[in-house]
Design a protein around this motif. Structure first.
Motif, PDB file in Angstrom:
ATOM      1  N   THR A   3       0.836  -1.199   0.000  1.00 18.32           N
ATOM      2  CA  THR A   3       0.000   0.000   0.000  1.00 18.32           C
ATOM      3  C   THR A   3       0.870   1.248   0.000  1.00 18.32           C
ATOM      4  O   THR A   3       1.741   1.417   0.856  1.00 18.32           O
ATOM      5  N   VAL A   4       0.620   2.110  -0.978  1.00 22.44           N
ATOM      6  CA  VAL A   4       1.366   3.361  -1.122  1.00 22.44           C
ATOM      7  C   VAL A   4       0.401   4.522  -0.919  1.00 22.44           C
ATOM      8  O   VAL A   4      -0.669   4.567  -1.529  1.00 22.44           O
ATOM      9  N   LEU A   5       0.772   5.441  -0.043  1.00 25.79           N
ATOM     10  CA  LEU A   5      -0.047   6.626   0.200  1.00 25.79           C
ATOM     11  C   LEU A   5       0.531   7.802  -0.575  1.00 25.79           C
ATOM     12  O   LEU A   5       1.730   8.083  -0.490  1.00 25.79           O
ATOM     13  N   MET A   6      -0.325   8.466  -1.334  1.00 26.26           N
ATOM     14  CA  MET A   6       0.076   9.648  -2.098  1.00 26.26           C
ATOM     15  C   MET A   6      -0.676  10.870  -1.580  1.00 26.26           C
ATOM     16  O   MET A   6      -1.855  10.788  -1.228  1.00 26.26           O
ATOM     17  N   ILE A   7       0.034  11.996  -1.546  1.00 27.00           N
ATOM     18  CA  ILE A   7      -0.562  13.272  -1.147  1.00 27.00           C
ATOM     19  C   ILE A   7      -0.517  14.190  -2.361  1.00 27.00           C
ATOM     20  O   ILE A   7       0.485  14.877  -2.598  1.00 27.00           O
ATOM     21  N   LEU A  43       2.143   9.941   8.045  1.00 24.67           N
ATOM     22  CA  LEU A  43       3.127   9.068   8.689  1.00 24.67           C
ATOM     23  C   LEU A  43       2.568   8.331   9.895  1.00 24.67           C
ATOM     24  O   LEU A  43       3.166   7.362  10.365  1.00 24.67           O
ATOM     25  N   GLN A  44       1.412   8.783  10.401  1.00 26.79           N
ATOM     26  CA  GLN A  44       0.794   8.130  11.552  1.00 26.79           C
ATOM     27  C   GLN A  44      -0.092   6.947  11.149  1.00 26.79           C
ATOM     28  O   GLN A  44      -0.571   6.205  12.015  1.00 26.79           O
ATOM     29  N   VAL A  45      -0.311   6.769   9.850  1.00 27.56           N
ATOM     30  CA  VAL A  45      -1.210   5.712   9.374  1.00 27.56           C
ATOM     31  C   VAL A  45      -0.490   4.369   9.382  1.00 27.56           C
ATOM     32  O   VAL A  45       0.618   4.240   8.847  1.00 27.56           O
ATOM     33  N   GLY A  46      -1.125   3.358   9.967  1.00 27.03           N
ATOM     34  CA  GLY A  46      -0.542   2.025   9.970  1.00 27.03           C
ATOM     35  C   GLY A  46      -0.797   1.301   8.662  1.00 27.03           C
ATOM     36  O   GLY A  46      -1.757   1.591   7.944  1.00 27.03           O
ATOM     37  N   GLY A  47       0.069   0.358   8.331  1.00 30.46           N
ATOM     38  CA  GLY A  47      -0.123  -0.464   7.141  1.00 30.46           C
ATOM     39  C   GLY A  47       0.287   0.170   5.833  1.00 30.46           C
ATOM     40  O   GLY A  47      -0.085  -0.308   4.758  1.00 30.46           O
ATOM     41  N   ILE A  48       1.051   1.257   5.893  1.00 28.30           N
ATOM     42  CA  ILE A  48       1.495   1.958   4.691  1.00 28.30           C
ATOM     43  C   ILE A  48       2.958   1.623   4.420  1.00 28.30           C
ATOM     44  O   ILE A  48       3.800   1.681   5.317  1.00 28.30           O
ATOM     45  N   ASP A  49       3.255   1.285   3.173  1.00 29.95           N
ATOM     46  CA  ASP A  49       4.627   0.923   2.813  1.00 29.95           C
ATOM     47  C   ASP A  49       5.473   2.105   2.351  1.00 29.95           C
ATOM     48  O   ASP A  49       6.703   2.065   2.439  1.00 29.95           O
ATOM     49  N   ALA A  50       4.825   3.152   1.833  1.00 26.79           N
ATOM     50  CA  ALA A  50       5.557   4.342   1.378  1.00 26.79           C
ATOM     51  C   ALA A  50       4.597   5.513   1.320  1.00 26.79           C
ATOM     52  O   ALA A  50       3.398   5.342   1.099  1.00 26.79           O
ATOM     53  N   VAL A  51       5.140   6.722   1.526  1.00 27.12           N
ATOM     54  CA  VAL A  51       4.360   7.960   1.448  1.00 27.12           C
ATOM     55  C   VAL A  51       5.079   8.913   0.506  1.00 27.12           C
ATOM     56  O   VAL A  51       6.296   9.117   0.618  1.00 27.12           O
ATOM     57  N   HIS A  52       4.332   9.504  -0.430  1.00 30.28           N
ATOM     58  CA  HIS A  52       4.901  10.444  -1.395  1.00 30.28           C
ATOM     59  C   HIS A  52       3.998  11.663  -1.540  1.00 30.28           C
ATOM     60  O   HIS A  52       2.769  11.527  -1.623  1.00 30.28           O
ATOM     61  N   VAL A  53       4.584  12.845  -1.588  1.00 26.76           N
ATOM     62  CA  VAL A  53       3.884  14.033  -2.062  1.00 26.76           C
ATOM     63  C   VAL A  53       3.922  13.990  -3.581  1.00 26.76           C
ATOM     64  O   VAL A  53       4.971  13.701  -4.180  1.00 26.76           O
ATOM     65  N   VAL A  54       2.790  14.244  -4.216  1.00 30.11           N
ATOM     66  CA  VAL A  54       2.698  14.160  -5.681  1.00 30.11           C
ATOM     67  C   VAL A  54       2.274  15.529  -6.202  1.00 30.11           C
ATOM     68  O   VAL A  54       1.183  16.013  -5.889  1.00 30.11           O
ATOM     69  N   VAL A  98      -3.492   4.882  -1.815  1.00 31.87           N
ATOM     70  CA  VAL A  98      -4.308   5.735  -0.961  1.00 31.87           C
ATOM     71  C   VAL A  98      -4.018   7.185  -1.316  1.00 31.87           C
ATOM     72  O   VAL A  98      -2.861   7.596  -1.416  1.00 31.87           O
ATOM     73  N   ASN A  99      -5.082   7.947  -1.519  1.00 27.41           N
ATOM     74  CA  ASN A  99      -4.988   9.371  -1.832  1.00 27.41           C
ATOM     75  C   ASN A  99      -5.434  10.149  -0.600  1.00 27.41           C
ATOM     76  O   ASN A  99      -6.616  10.170  -0.260  1.00 27.41           O
ATOM     77  N   LEU A 100      -4.469  10.738   0.104  1.00 25.41           N
ATOM     78  CA  LEU A 100      -4.757  11.618   1.233  1.00 25.41           C
ATOM     79  C   LEU A 100      -4.527  13.032   0.738  1.00 25.41           C
ATOM     80  O   LEU A 100      -3.394  13.478   0.608  1.00 25.41           O
ATOM     81  N   VAL A 112      -8.057   6.368   7.510  1.00 24.04           N
ATOM     82  CA  VAL A 112      -7.352   5.764   6.377  1.00 24.04           C
ATOM     83  C   VAL A 112      -7.218   4.257   6.575  1.00 24.04           C
ATOM     84  O   VAL A 112      -7.395   3.468   5.634  1.00 24.04           O
ATOM     85  N   GLU A 113      -6.935   3.849   7.780  1.00 18.71           N
ATOM     86  CA  GLU A 113      -6.799   2.421   8.080  1.00 18.71           C
ATOM     87  C   GLU A 113      -8.099   1.667   7.818  1.00 18.71           C
ATOM     88  O   GLU A 113      -8.090   0.513   7.359  1.00 18.71           O
ATOM     89  N   ALA A 114      -9.241   2.338   8.059  1.00 19.53           N
ATOM     90  CA  ALA A 114     -10.536   1.712   7.790  1.00 19.53           C
ATOM     91  C   ALA A 114     -10.725   1.455   6.289  1.00 19.53           C
ATOM     92  O   ALA A 114     -11.320   0.443   5.891  1.00 19.53           O
ATOM     93  N   LEU A 115     -10.217   2.351   5.461  1.00 18.67           N
ATOM     94  CA  LEU A 115     -10.297   2.150   4.011  1.00 18.67           C
ATOM     95  C   LEU A 115      -9.479   0.944   3.582  1.00 18.67           C
ATOM     96  O   LEU A 115      -9.912   0.135   2.751  1.00 18.67           O
TER      97      LEU A 115
END
Length: 260
Positions: A3-7, A43-54, A98-100, A112-115
Motif C-alpha cells: 500500500t502506497v499513500l500519495m498526497i 506518517l501516523q497511518v498504519g499499514g502503509i509501505d511508502a508515502v509520497h507528495v505528488v 491511498v490518496n490523502l 485511512v486504516e478503515a479504508l
C-alpha cells in the motif's frame, strides 16, 4: 498487499491559490504549512509501505523536500488529485493506492486504516472513501458556508450496502429548518480515497462527465461510469473534522489544533 499513500498537491487552486503552502498555527504556537501537516498525518497511518507528495509545482516540491518528504513529480495536465495519483502510478509498485489530499491535516489515521481494511475485505469495491456522520456543530458549519455563498465540504448519500449513490457540495439529503433529527442524517464526505490500480487506469480512460463538471467532484467520474465506490463510515472519536477549502477555514482548523 503493498500500500502506497500519495498526497496530491497543486499550487494553482481556483478557490485558494497556494493552498498547500498556507501556514497554520498549532497548540504550541509552532507554524507549519498545510502540506507538512498532511505529510505528518500520513506518517501516523498504519499499514502503509511508502508515502509520497505528488505535485507538478517546484515550490511545493522544494517545501516538501525541505521537511524530508519523498516527492513524485507529475505533469501539469492533471485536473484533480485522482488524475495526479493515476499519473504517479507508473512510478511506484503497489497493490493499493491511498490518496490523502493535501488539504486535510485533521484526518485521523484510523480513517485511512478503515479504508485499507475495507479494500482487503470487499473484493467488489474498486474505490473506497470515508464518510462521517455530522454532529450538529459540523452540520451548522455546512449550512453557514452555504448561506455565505461559500463552497465548503462535501456530503454523501449511499445505499444499504454502503455503496455511494451521490456526492454533492450541497447539503444532502435536504432537511427542513427546525426539523433536524438527532442524530443528524447527513454524512460528511472525507476527501480520502483508496483505489485499486486498475480503477485508476480506468479513470484516466474516461472523459469528465457532466455531474463531475457541475459539482467539481472527482469521485463522481467513477459513479458516472458504473464503478463501485464503497463508503466506509468512520468515527471521529470526539474530534472535529474539517478540510481547508477556503481561507476562512484556517481559523476553524487552528481552533481544533489549539485544543488538541
Amino acid at each position: 498487499m503493498k500500500t502506497v499513500l500519495m498526497i496530491p498537491a497543486r499550487y494553482a487552486s481556483t478557490r485558494y491559490p497556494g493552498k498547500p503552502l498556507a501556514e497554520l498555527r498549532q497548540k504550541d504556537v509552532t507554524v507549519k504549512s498545510l502540506i507538512q501537516m498532511t505529510w505528518e498525518a500520513a506518517l501516523q497511518v498504519g499499514g502503509i509501505d511508502a508515502v509520497h507528495v505528488v505535485t507538478d509545482d517546484d515550490r511545493i516540491r522544494n517545501a516538501a523536500e525541505g521537511f524530508g518528504a519523498s516527492v513524485l513529480m507529475t505533469s501539469s495536465e492533471a485536473t484533480n488529485g485522482t488524475e495526479r495519483c493515476a499519473e504517479a502510478l507508473a512510478q511506484v509498485d503497489a497493490d493499493l493506492i491511498v490518496n490523502l489530499q493535501g488539504d486535510a491535516p485533521l484526518t485521523p489515521p484510523w480513517f485511512v486504516e478503515a479504508l485499507i481494511d475495507r479494500m482487503k475485505d470487499d473484493t467488489t469495491a474498486q474505490v473506497a472513501t470515508p464518510v462521517l456522520r455530522c454532529d450538529r456543530q459540523t452540520y451548522d458549519m455546512f449550512i453557514e458556508d452555504r448561506k455565505a455563498g461559500r463552497v465548503g465540504g462535501t456530503t454523501a448519500v449511499f445505499d444499504t450496502n454502503l455503496h455511494g449513490l451521490y456526492f454533492s457540495k450541497e447539503v444532502i439529503p435536504y432537511m427542513a429548518p427546525g426539523k433536524i433529527p438527532d442524530p443528524v442524517p447527513v454524512f460528511h464526505h472525507v476527501g480520502v480515497y483508496a483505489y485499486r490500480p486498475d480503477a485508476l487506469r480506468a479513470y484516466m480512460s474516461w472523459p469528465e462527465g457532466p455531474l463531475e463538471a457541475r459539482e467539481g467532484l472527482e469521485q463522481l467520474r467513477f459513479l458516472e461510469n458504473g464503478a463501485t465506490v464503497a463508503c466506509v463510515e468512520v468515527d471521529a472519536r470526539g474530534r472535529l473534522f474539517w478540510e481547508l477549502n477556503n481561507p476562512e477555514d484556517i481559523a476553524r482548523i487552528e481552533s481544533v489544533l489549539a485544543g488538541a
